[in-house]
Enzyme design. Sequence first.
Site, mmCIF file in Angstrom:
data_model
loop_
_atom_site.group_PDB
_atom_site.id
_atom_site.type_symbol
_atom_site.label_atom_id
_atom_site.label_comp_id
_atom_site.label_asym_id
_atom_site.label_seq_id
_atom_site.Cartn_x
_atom_site.Cartn_y
_atom_site.Cartn_z
ATOM 1 N N ASP A 1 18.829 -6.330 0.483
ATOM 2 C CA ASP A 1 18.210 -7.543 1.007
ATOM 3 C C ASP A 1 17.758 -7.301 2.438
ATOM 4 O O ASP A 1 18.581 -7.124 3.339
ATOM 5 C CB ASP A 1 19.222 -8.696 0.950
ATOM 6 C CG ASP A 1 18.606 -10.029 1.313
ATOM 7 O OD1 ASP A 1 17.419 -10.057 1.700
ATOM 8 O OD2 ASP A 1 19.307 -11.053 1.219
ATOM 9 N N ASP B 1 9.992 -10.010 2.927
ATOM 10 C CA ASP B 1 11.324 -10.244 2.394
ATOM 11 C C ASP B 1 11.460 -9.677 0.992
ATOM 12 O O ASP B 1 10.694 -10.030 0.092
ATOM 13 C CB ASP B 1 11.604 -11.749 2.387
ATOM 14 C CG ASP B 1 13.014 -12.080 1.928
ATOM 15 O OD1 ASP B 1 13.949 -11.333 2.287
ATOM 16 O OD2 ASP B 1 13.181 -13.087 1.222
#
Length: 479
Positions: free
Chosen positions: A158, A359
């Site tokens: 992440d 992201d």
Amino acid sequence: MLASPALSIILLALLLLTLSTTATTSYPDFQLFNVTQTLIGTKNPRPLLTSKYHFLSNISDQEKWKLKLVHRDKLSSNTTTTLHEYSHRFHARMQRDEKRVASLLRFLSSGGGHDGGAAYEVKDFESDVVSGMDQGSGEYFVRIGVGSPPRSQYMVIDSGSDIVWVQCQPCNQCYRQSDPVFDPADSASYTGVSCSSSVCDQIENSGCHAGRCRYEVMYGDGSYTKGTLALETLTFGGTVVKNVAIGCGHINRGMFIGAAGLLGLGGGSMSLVSQLAGQTGGAFSYCLVSRDTDGSGSLVIGRGAMPVGAAWVPLLRNPQAPSFYYVGLSGLGVGDIRVPVSEDIFQLTELGYGGVVMDTGTAVTRFPTLAYNAFRDAFIAQTGNLPRASGVSIFDTCYNLTDFFTVRVPTVSLYFSGGPILTLPARNFLIPVDDVGTFCFAFASSASGLSIIGNIQQEGIQISFDGANGFVGFGPNVC
């Protein structure tokens, strides 16, 4: 609009990554999209049995160590009948994606986190990355070893999170994962962090229990992990990294089912990248595997990950949210038309509002409503020959391509500040929402001023972050 499959494949390969360094450079204004081939990827996934990470032999010293990988929905412990249905996987993915975006917005509105510094030496290392998109999770996993001797674990990567954590025994509350839960009692290298340690000071929401540093991370979607902070050895293929600060989670809940925990790659002080900054300079590169293939992409951390020939764009830092990687976006293009949207709509303000975040945890790219509407309308204007379908989930622009083998679609481009243009392959902006031929324009509007470049649009493109010099690179390789 039918065309030969050979021509479609050739054009798709040529258009997979089109980058130019000036806004005046010409590029193709259309491409052929193979509908039939894309739909093959919506069929039932083949579950794979969990295996240990493995050392690769018979490779030269110049080659990177690579890890075996698999997506969580392919893991034997998380394969269910409903997950085998593509429409179910799609809708579940979109629900998770909406929660992810809401989580980011809440985090940013609260002022983000704090930064600090910790460094551990490590060689460049590489781990394969597998797409969660083809199975409906929208997340990417790597396979690493935790502890001494190393226990194999799947970890979500992440780019918008900092802390590295793994579920641990004794497990007071844990979700189901594919591997046995890590037991620190079986690791010779596990060392609890004391409450007086400078490492403990870098953790938000830290506490103290029996002299040991406690951590707690709450995610905007309701997920959380709580436990003890420790220094532990992590193994990435043949590379052993000692004294990495990780969370040993004894109480965990969330969307991480299948994985043992999370590998934070954000810009904050506790991310893996930042902990290794003394050696790597905050440099890492990833190539997210395309969602409907059985192949793998890669994650490489270290100065050796920086490619020659990439198109580099300055990284922007938001002091209110140091974990996130911002880039400058000046505009959008559809076909041979630059969408009439002001560059100001993508600006990161001095107060930390707006801007464009890259992201890995968000699937669908979002743009502010004004920009998205103009972008969408430009795409609709150039696809008037394709039969429309009703909107699905968060998508309002969909097409019924059931009777088509190949269709001609306009190119879609992102104009970055400073000149580079990223022209996406059709598979990165026209995605199936069922297994019978309904495809949607894979972008959505954002009610806030924040733009997010999601992982659907990043797939198949090598993306490199050079934190020391403040740049993100696109290409030159594809995967």
